[in-house]
Scaffold this motif. Structure first.
Motif, mmCIF file in Angstrom:
data_model
loop_
_atom_site.group_PDB
_atom_site.id
_atom_site.type_symbol
_atom_site.label_atom_id
_atom_site.label_comp_id
_atom_site.label_asym_id
_atom_site.label_seq_id
_atom_site.Cartn_x
_atom_site.Cartn_y
_atom_site.Cartn_z
ATOM 1 N N LEU A 138 42.060 21.971 -2.611
ATOM 2 C CA LEU A 138 40.890 22.420 -2.909
ATOM 3 C C LEU A 138 39.329 22.071 -1.845
ATOM 4 O O LEU A 138 39.049 22.536 -1.338
ATOM 5 C CB LEU A 138 40.064 23.208 -3.740
ATOM 6 N N GLN A 139 40.483 20.977 -1.699
ATOM 7 C CA GLN A 139 38.857 20.517 -0.019
ATOM 8 C C GLN A 139 37.450 20.281 -1.071
ATOM 9 O O GLN A 139 36.470 20.244 -0.612
ATOM 10 C CB GLN A 139 38.670 20.744 0.797
ATOM 11 N N THR A 308 50.754 30.888 6.819
ATOM 12 C CA THR A 308 49.096 31.246 7.159
ATOM 13 C C THR A 308 48.497 30.814 8.231
ATOM 14 O O THR A 308 48.787 31.906 9.388
ATOM 15 C CB THR A 308 48.199 30.086 6.914
ATOM 16 N N ASN A 309 49.820 29.909 9.701
ATOM 17 C CA ASN A 309 49.252 29.890 11.496
ATOM 18 C C ASN A 309 49.663 31.258 11.706
ATOM 19 O O ASN A 309 48.969 31.801 12.090
ATOM 20 C CB ASN A 309 49.771 29.162 11.825
ATOM 21 N N ASP A 310 51.120 32.192 11.429
ATOM 22 C CA ASP A 310 51.313 32.723 11.961
ATOM 23 C C ASP A 310 50.636 34.465 11.472
ATOM 24 O O ASP A 310 50.340 34.938 12.231
ATOM 25 C CB ASP A 310 53.316 33.248 11.837
ATOM 26 N N PHE A 311 50.296 34.181 9.722
ATOM 27 C CA PHE A 311 49.868 35.405 9.982
ATOM 28 C C PHE A 311 47.780 35.608 10.349
ATOM 29 O O PHE A 311 47.363 36.980 10.524
ATOM 30 C CB PHE A 311 49.690 35.079 7.864
ATOM 31 N N ILE A 312 47.551 34.378 10.045
ATOM 32 C CA ILE A 312 46.267 34.192 10.966
ATOM 33 C C ILE A 312 46.270 34.936 12.189
ATOM 34 O O ILE A 312 45.376 35.744 12.267
ATOM 35 C CB ILE A 312 45.720 33.095 10.670
ATOM 36 N N TYR A 533 40.881 30.206 8.783
ATOM 37 C CA TYR A 533 42.740 29.576 8.723
ATOM 38 C C TYR A 533 42.233 28.892 7.788
ATOM 39 O O TYR A 533 43.461 28.721 6.881
ATOM 40 C CB TYR A 533 42.382 28.896 9.972
ATOM 41 N N GLU A 534 41.212 28.074 7.432
ATOM 42 C CA GLU A 534 41.054 27.191 6.906
ATOM 43 C C GLU A 534 40.786 27.467 5.863
ATOM 44 O O GLU A 534 41.241 27.259 4.510
ATOM 45 C CB GLU A 534 39.472 26.256 7.287
ATOM 46 N N ARG A 535 40.109 29.002 5.356
ATOM 47 C CA ARG A 535 39.693 29.502 3.866
ATOM 48 C C ARG A 535 41.115 29.884 3.529
ATOM 49 O O ARG A 535 41.278 30.118 1.922
ATOM 50 C CB ARG A 535 38.666 30.818 3.685
#
Length: 662
Positions: A138-139, A308-312, A533-535
């Motif tokens: 979760l950073q 995630t990358n493609d989705f964003i 993207y980060e979220r």
């Protein structure tokens, strides 16, 4: 000899069975304690209080608690049933049912106490490592690991509750037992009352029909807007699955008899498979459901995470987007150019698209028009053509609808009238539906008061006619050479917009209006692809961790349930195979029979469960933007599960050989 002596002797004789029961109980307590330390951490709760991740943590704790209850209950139930012959012998020697209850209480009190101690010790040791892993995902920084007494209270309280319920059920079980039945049960094969291949085929048909009906319902072909019917389809699927498993042996016999040579050559293996499936059908049914649930949740979150990358990129075609109204978020070209002049990355594309917002009325089930969920975004043909590679032409008096994702059913049907209304003067405009286009015109923004998912595109003249009574707003759309280096640009833009709205740097994005009331400007915050993207990585990373954690419990429990059943029936298996040795079967032949018997027991639940998990993903997410990738990624999880089950099969088979033959 006292009851305590009897209990001690029983414990020594059944040590291996007790040890398996002890491990199941200790493991459940350890997992529950580790997770509860996460949820009861006050610093973590304050950080995530308004975050959907925290709600996910609560749901996961409920799932883990429920899992612990059923897992321990099943382990205890299997352990008790494996001792039927022993209890029958006690009754034959003169013990009463009340005496047996006392023995069971002494035995269980001891094993429960030891399990509780070891489970809490192991949980205390590993909980810090678990906490560090979660906060890393979760950073989250500056959060201290704390052992909370609530974690101990929850673990002890839930386990004692399970213990009380288990003892209550045990008392009911022992009050019903009879000497003859107990002694006969160990030697009596379980008879399947509905033993016919047609029943198994009906079960398969029920499972397939449930998926077809579910797909038709979700796409609106049947039972439109009546999603409660889905519970019926799930029930059909579960009943059909049980019939498939319970009739598997009869199906094997039925199809094997069509090839006489193969049937008589493998008659021992075939009859043993039929016997095992009659005996194990409930266990295999539970394992199949656990496997299906694990595949569904892990496959889904795993695919979301690595996509995630493609989705964003699909949902956020522009690196930064913000909305300008007649009064808010107003920046001059000079102010904007100063912000965009960044050394980390350069601006590649800048677009401004005008739009207006109006109320949309759609027909309901009764044919009456009702207000759509929120105001809809109206574009002109000219403005939308700035965004599209392939130009569109809207006919006068018509409208083209736009949706982010393509679905089986269009938003509007052919010849349907689109009814929009001015919210100020309540003037109604009607347009004929022309067609529907799919894709993200602008960035998706769930928090915005401007709809970015749905849109209506009008002919330029029709659009200009709306401008008399509606406020013109603008989407500012920016693309950069490297979107992953736009953090400073977004921060500067946010600061400048706050200043233009009269908001101080430390305040949230709102300001008081002329009446002294507060006007919420939070929905006007810029939408950054990098921020989303980060979220998404943070949320999907945590979801993946939780789902993998819960899914691993399901995988582990399914393996333990299966191993527990095989292990507790080992003595009866030895007796059965000794009889085969007497009629001349060799060791090598015996190993072949055992291998053929174990393969369907280990792999059929995995295949059925994986099919259910993948099937529900395929049906429920058919409209997902990255649908094919979702299925491919989920299949990776299935292959990994098959690999783990194969390893587990070889380990168990080797153990079986050593116990039964050697």
């Amino acid at each position: 000899m006292t009851f305590r002596d009897v209990a001690v002797k029983n414990f020594k004789f059944n040590f291996r069975r007790y040890f398996a029961y002890f491990l199941c109980s200790s493991f459940s307590i350890m997992v529950l304690f580790m997770y509860s330390t996460l949820l009861f951490n006050n610093e973590l709760a304050k950080k995530l209080i308004n975050n959907p991740i925290y709600d996910m943590m609560k749901v996961a704790l409920i799932v883990i608690g429920t899992f612990s209850f059923f897992f321990i209950s099943y382990a205890h139930s299997s352990f008790m049933k494996s001792r039927n012959r022993e209890f029958g012998l006690f009754l034959t020697l003169g013990m009463t049912k009340k005496d047996i209850n006392k023995v069971i209480k002494v035995e269980n009190s001891f094993i429960i106490l030891i399990s509780l101690i070891f489970g809490l010790i192991a949980g205390t040791i590993f909980s810090k490592l678990f906490f560090m892993v979660v906060t890393k995902i979760l950073q989250l920084k500056g959060i201290n690991y704390i052992l909370n007494y609530n974690s101990y209270a929850l673990s002890i309280g839930l386990f004692l509750l399970i213990y009380i319920i288990v003892l209550f059920l045990t008392k009911i079980y022992t009050n019903k037992i009879e000497i003859i039945e107990l002694l006969k049960n160990s030697r009596k094969a379980e008879i399947n009352k509905l033993n016919h291949p047609i029943v198994g085929l009906l079960g398969m048909a029920s499972v397939v029909a449930s998926f077809i009906l579910l797909h038709l319902t979700l796409t609106g072909v049947i039972f439109k807007n009546q999603l409660s019917i889905i519970t019926v389809y799930i029930f059909m699927c579960l009943v059909g699955l049980y019939l498939c498993i319970s009739q598997f042996g009869s199906l094997i016999i039925h199809f094997s008899r069509k090839r006489k040579s193969g049937y008589y050559k493998n008659i021992i293996s075939i009859t043993e498979i039929n016997h095992k499936f009659n005996q194990y059908k409930k266990v295999l049914y539970v394992v199949s459901i656990l496997s299906g649930a694990a595949i569904f949740f892990i496959g889904l979150t795993f695919s979301f995470y690595i996509s995630t990358n493609d989705f964003i990129k699909d949902r956020y075609p522009y690196d930064i987007m913000y909305v300008e109204t007649s009064m808010e978020n107003k920046l001059s070209d000079g102010e904007l150019n100063v912000i965009l002049n960044n050394k980390n990355t350069s601006l590649e594309e800048s677009k401004t698209v005008d739009f207006v917002q109006m109320e949309l009325y759609k027909k309901n089930n009764t044919g009456e028009y009702e207000l759509f969920t929120r105001k809809i975004t109206i574009y002109s043909e000219k403005e939308v053509n700035k965004l599209l590679f392939k130009k569109i032409d809207v006919e006068k008096g018509h409208a083209i609808t736009s949706k982010q994702n393509e679905e089986v059913n269009p938003w509007y049907e052919e010849n349907e009238v689109i009814n929009i209304q001015d919210s100020k003067n309540h003037k109604t405009y009607k347009f004929d539906f022309q067609k529907e286009i799919y894709g993200s015109l602008v960035n998706y923004d769930a928090n915005s008061r401007y709809d970015t998912i749905f849109g209506i595109i009008l002919d330029d003249d029709d659009y200009n006619n709306l401008l008399k009574d509606n406020e013109i707003c603008k989407f500012h759309l920016l693309n950069f050479k490297d979107w992953k280096n736009t953090e400073n640009i977004c921060t500067s833009l946010m600061s400048k917009l706050k200043k233009s709205n009269g908001v101080s740097e430390g305040d949230n994005l709102w300001k008081p209006n002329s009446t002294g009331e507060f006007k919420d400007l939070e929905p006007l915050k810029p939408v950054s692809k990098l921020m989303m993207y980060e979220r998404a990585l943070e949320q999907y990373g945590f979801y993946l961790f939780v789902m993998c954690f819960i899914g691993s419990l399901f995988f582990l429990s399914s393996g333990v349930v299966l191993y527990f059943k095989i292990y507790t029936d080992l003595e009866d298996t030895k007796i059965r195979y000794k009889k085969l040795f007497k009629i001349g079967i060799t060791d090598s032949e015996m190993k072949k029979v055992i291998s053929k018997e174990l393969k369907p027991i280990f792999f059929l639940p995995v295949i059925l469960g994986s099919s259910l998990g993948i099937g529900y993903i395929a049906v429920l997410f058919v409209n997902f933007a990255l649908y094919k990738k979702l299925l491919v990624d989920s299949m990776i999880v299935v292959l990994l599960y098959l690999l783990l089950q194969t390893i587990f099969y070889f380990i168990t088979r080797k153990k079986y050989f050593s116990e039964v033959i050697d």
